[in-house]
Design a protein around this motif. Structure first.
Motif, mmCIF file in Angstrom:
data_model
loop_
_atom_site.group_PDB
_atom_site.id
_atom_site.type_symbol
_atom_site.label_atom_id
_atom_site.label_comp_id
_atom_site.label_asym_id
_atom_site.label_seq_id
_atom_site.Cartn_x
_atom_site.Cartn_y
_atom_site.Cartn_z
ATOM 1 N N VAL A 44 4.948 8.655 -4.434
ATOM 2 C CA VAL A 44 4.586 8.957 -3.048
ATOM 3 C C VAL A 44 4.336 7.674 -2.263
ATOM 4 O O VAL A 44 4.784 7.526 -1.119
ATOM 5 N N PHE A 45 3.629 6.735 -2.884
ATOM 6 C CA PHE A 45 3.312 5.490 -2.176
ATOM 7 C C PHE A 45 4.587 4.721 -1.833
ATOM 8 O O PHE A 45 4.779 4.289 -0.693
ATOM 9 N N GLU A 46 5.459 4.544 -2.830
ATOM 10 C CA GLU A 46 6.651 3.732 -2.618
ATOM 11 C C GLU A 46 7.637 4.385 -1.650
ATOM 12 O O GLU A 46 8.309 3.689 -0.879
ATOM 13 N N ASP A 60 4.124 2.818 6.335
ATOM 14 C CA ASP A 60 2.976 3.049 7.211
ATOM 15 C C ASP A 60 1.788 2.179 6.816
ATOM 16 O O ASP A 60 1.063 1.672 7.690
ATOM 17 N N ILE A 61 1.570 2.012 5.510
ATOM 18 C CA ILE A 61 0.470 1.165 5.052
ATOM 19 C C ILE A 61 0.724 -0.290 5.452
ATOM 20 O O ILE A 61 -0.192 -0.994 5.909
ATOM 21 N N PHE A 100 1.647 -7.697 0.056
ATOM 22 C CA PHE A 100 2.685 -8.263 -0.808
ATOM 23 C C PHE A 100 2.736 -7.596 -2.174
ATOM 24 O O PHE A 100 3.697 -7.771 -2.929
ATOM 25 N N SER A 101 1.721 -6.805 -2.520
ATOM 26 C CA SER A 101 1.752 -6.078 -3.788
ATOM 27 C C SER A 101 0.662 -5.011 -3.772
ATOM 28 O O SER A 101 -0.219 -5.023 -2.910
ATOM 29 N N TRP A 102 0.728 -4.087 -4.708
ATOM 30 C CA TRP A 102 -0.331 -3.103 -4.858
ATOM 31 C C TRP A 102 -0.356 -2.650 -6.315
ATOM 32 O O TRP A 102 0.608 -2.812 -7.050
#
Length: 337
Positions: free
Chosen positions: A119-121, A127-128, A140-142
């Protein structure tokens, strides 16, 4: 030749030699709450090694672990002002400036790390990134640092057991909503004061990941860990935008690719965390409690009213993010069929 001119030549010669050795590498300060001996520390160490190997050498990253630059809220502010260049910040630390990001920590919103990652990717990342961009920052990363549970001085198998319990929650908008819905006595205590709070009786319980529970030594004062797994705790690798854009393109690329993937990081950390939890449990120093399927459904149902009011409380783009999450969850479910 005058002495002053000879001195200038000497200084120039020393500077050229220094450049030849170091390339005049710029120092970039990076802050994280992760203790040096925590399960997250090797993840950050691997990032530093990979960046050093893949970048041009024009930038040297100096990390500060264990909250050495202060709590997240402070160094997140320093990052926005350009006083430091990089930071790994949880949604707790970000929520003061970007409250709507806390919607991702709504209770029982996600069913697995795989679902969250998908969902995040595919539905949230753009939007984030825009929310960070508005604050002068670059994502730059999560990574996912773990499922939140409830540490306590006694077992809490059902949500009804939380009624009246003095519980410490993170300083973000969603956690108080959840635990007030569960009729707990919500108390705001800085994370650095949690052990003192447990010792004095100011608090009896709190919410955190198993990693933080172990790293901070909370098990010594609150030996019961209830694996409610009610929300996923994510952390974000963020750079000051002005500094990031001053880098060579190759160094920007190195920065955005030097952390492992979110799933790989979660798997790696989970192995270490499980090992540490098992060792303490086998030694009789902590007690782990996993809700049954029936109890988990009780937790889900009891906390559900909090989700209904969260978008209105958080404001901003919270409702848009929640809608994107629901769209992503449906797409993920269809993909699994």
């Amino acid at each position: 030749m005058s002495r002053s001119f000879a001195f200038i030549q000497f200084i120039f010669f020393v500077a050229v030699c220094a450049f030849a050795r170091t390339g005049w590498a710029e120092e970039a300060i990076m802050a994280t709450l992760a203790p040096r001996g925590s399960p997250a520390a090797p993840v950050h160490a691997a990032f530093l090694d990979t960046f050093a190997a893949q970048s041009s050498g024009a930038v040297t990253i100096t990390p500060f672990f264990s909250g050495e630059l202060g709590p997240e809220e402070k160094y997140f502010g320093d990052l926005r002002r350009g006083r430091i260049q990089l930071a790994v910040v949880s949604s707790h630390g970000i929520s003061a400036a970007i409250p709507e990001i806390s919607i991702l920590r709504a209770p029982f919103l996600f069913d697995s790390v795989e679902e969250y990652t998908y969902v995040f990717e595919n539905f949230l990342k753009f939007d984030i990134e825009a929310l960070f961009e508005d604050k002068g920052l670059v994502l730059f990363s999560w990574m996912v640092s773990g499922w939140d549970g409830i540490y306590a001085q006694s077992a809490l198998p059902t949500p009804g057991d939380l009624e009246g319990v003095r519980i410490r929650v993170p300083l973000e908008p969603t956690a108080p909503l959840v635990f007030e819905t569960l009729r707990a006595d919500v108390i705001h205590v800085p994370f650095t004061d949690v052990i003192t709070g447990l010792q004095t009786g100011l608090i009896e319980a709190g919410e955190t990941t198993p990693s933080a529970y172990i790293s901070a030594g909370l098990w010594a004062e609150a030996p019961h860990f209830n694996h409610t797994d009610h929300t996923l705790n994510a952390a974000f690798g963020i750079a000051n935008a002005r500094w990031f854009r001053s880098l060579q393109e190759s160094d920007q690329q190195a920065l955005t690719t030097s952390y492992a993937s979110a799933l790989d990081i979660f798997d790696e950390m989970s192995l270490r965390i499980e090992h540490d939890l098992n060792e303490l449990e086998n030694a009789g120093r902590l007690y782990r409690h996993r809700p049954s399927a029936e109890q988990r459904e009780q937790w889900r149902a009891a906390s559900e009213p909090a989700l209904a009011v969260m978008p209105g409380v958080l404001g901003g783009r919270a409702q848009d993010l929640l809608t994107a999450v629901m769209d992503g969850k449906r797409a993920f479910a269809e993909q699994q069929q």
